[in-house]
Design an enzyme around this catalytic site. Sequence first.
Site, PDB file in Angstrom:
ATOM      1  N   LYS A   1       0.885  -1.037  -0.010  1.00 36.00           N
ATOM      2  CA  LYS A   1       0.069  -0.140  -0.029  1.00 36.00           C
ATOM      3  C   LYS A   1       0.764   1.240   0.185  1.00 36.00           C
ATOM      4  O   LYS A   1       2.251   1.174   0.275  1.00 36.00           O
ATOM      5  CB  LYS A   1      -1.101  -0.075   1.271  1.00 36.00           C
TER       6      LYS A   1
ATOM      7  N   TYR B   1     -12.678  -1.556  -4.312  1.00 39.25           N
ATOM      8  CA  TYR B   1     -13.450  -1.685  -3.166  1.00 39.25           C
ATOM      9  C   TYR B   1     -14.978  -1.538  -2.917  1.00 39.25           C
ATOM     10  O   TYR B   1     -15.379  -1.235  -1.834  1.00 39.25           O
ATOM     11  CB  TYR B   1     -12.730  -0.923  -1.801  1.00 39.25           C
TER      12      TYR B   1
ATOM     13  N   ARG C   1      -1.460 -14.564   3.574  1.00 41.49           N
ATOM     14  CA  ARG C   1      -2.416 -13.928   4.428  1.00 41.49           C
ATOM     15  C   ARG C   1      -1.840 -14.148   5.929  1.00 41.49           C
ATOM     16  O   ARG C   1      -1.646 -13.138   6.858  1.00 41.49           O
ATOM     17  CB  ARG C   1      -3.519 -14.639   4.571  1.00 41.49           C
TER      18      ARG C   1
ATOM     19  N   THR D   1      -5.555  -7.887  10.170  1.00 38.02           N
ATOM     20  CA  THR D   1      -5.818  -6.559   9.503  1.00 38.02           C
ATOM     21  C   THR D   1      -5.809  -5.505  10.492  1.00 38.02           C
ATOM     22  O   THR D   1      -5.109  -4.273  10.168  1.00 38.02           O
ATOM     23  CB  THR D   1      -7.208  -6.443   8.962  1.00 38.02           C
TER      24      THR D   1
ATOM     25  N   ASN E   1      -2.064  -0.316   6.881  1.00 37.53           N
ATOM     26  CA  ASN E   1      -1.398  -1.520   7.439  1.00 37.53           C
ATOM     27  C   ASN E   1      -0.562  -2.122   6.583  1.00 37.53           C
ATOM     28  O   ASN E   1      -0.444  -3.376   6.554  1.00 37.53           O
ATOM     29  CB  ASN E   1      -2.841  -2.376   7.795  1.00 37.53           C
TER      30      ASN E   1
ATOM     31  N   HIS F   1      -2.172  -5.701   1.274  1.00 37.14           N
ATOM     32  CA  HIS F   1      -3.467  -6.157   0.909  1.00 37.14           C
ATOM     33  C   HIS F   1      -3.015  -7.613   0.347  1.00 37.14           C
ATOM     34  O   HIS F   1      -2.066  -7.811  -0.454  1.00 37.14           O
ATOM     35  CB  HIS F   1      -4.290  -5.441   0.032  1.00 37.14           C
TER      36      HIS F   1
ATOM     37  N   GLU G   1      -8.651 -10.290  -8.574  1.00 36.52           N
ATOM     38  CA  GLU G   1      -8.106  -9.264  -8.266  1.00 36.52           C
ATOM     39  C   GLU G   1      -6.769  -9.200  -9.053  1.00 36.52           C
ATOM     40  O   GLU G   1      -6.421  -7.847  -9.350  1.00 36.52           O
ATOM     41  CB  GLU G   1      -7.648  -9.157  -7.071  1.00 36.52           C
TER      42      GLU G   1
END
Length: 179
Positions: free
Chosen positions: A18, A59, A95, A101, A125, A128, A139
């Site tokens: 991000k 989103y 993940r 998250t 954070n 993603h 995605e």
Amino acid sequence: MSSFRWVRPLQLTLALIKPDAVANPVISEAVHQKILENNFLIIRHKELHWRSTDSQRFYCEHKGRFFYQRLVEFMSSGPMQAYILAHEDAVQLWRNLMGPTKVFRARIVAPGTVRGDLGLTDTRNTTHGSDSVESACREITFFFPEFNTSDWYEKQEPRYRTGPVFYDEERSEHRLEGE
């Protein structure tokens, strides 16, 4: 030259670094190194800058939720990096490496994860990741429209699984020998 040999078929996932992390080259490089240290194959990698409309489209499932506007604005606030990663259980492994998250929770229950070590807030954070194989396909297409996931699984996956594979530092991607 890398001697990756996988027993089970490889799975693809999307990983995003991000804008908060890309804005800090030390953090961006630390995330990239974690990807490599955890034996992910980087199939594709690119840096991009979203417009607000891109963020809204990606989103859209969160529209109406309290964090939606903040997330949309943040994700279009600066450059980010998109990766297509491959590993035997790429979705779950990425993940796990990202961590929870919520950054505060990640720091307590998942130190050593990307978010636990590098995340700032629940929105900022650092990363993603796709939450399922189906999400990963959708995605990946959003970020890499030229990439054909079905074609990769059919033609490239067996070759990446059995190698030999090398890491091309100039492109920040893994390549098959001879390509």
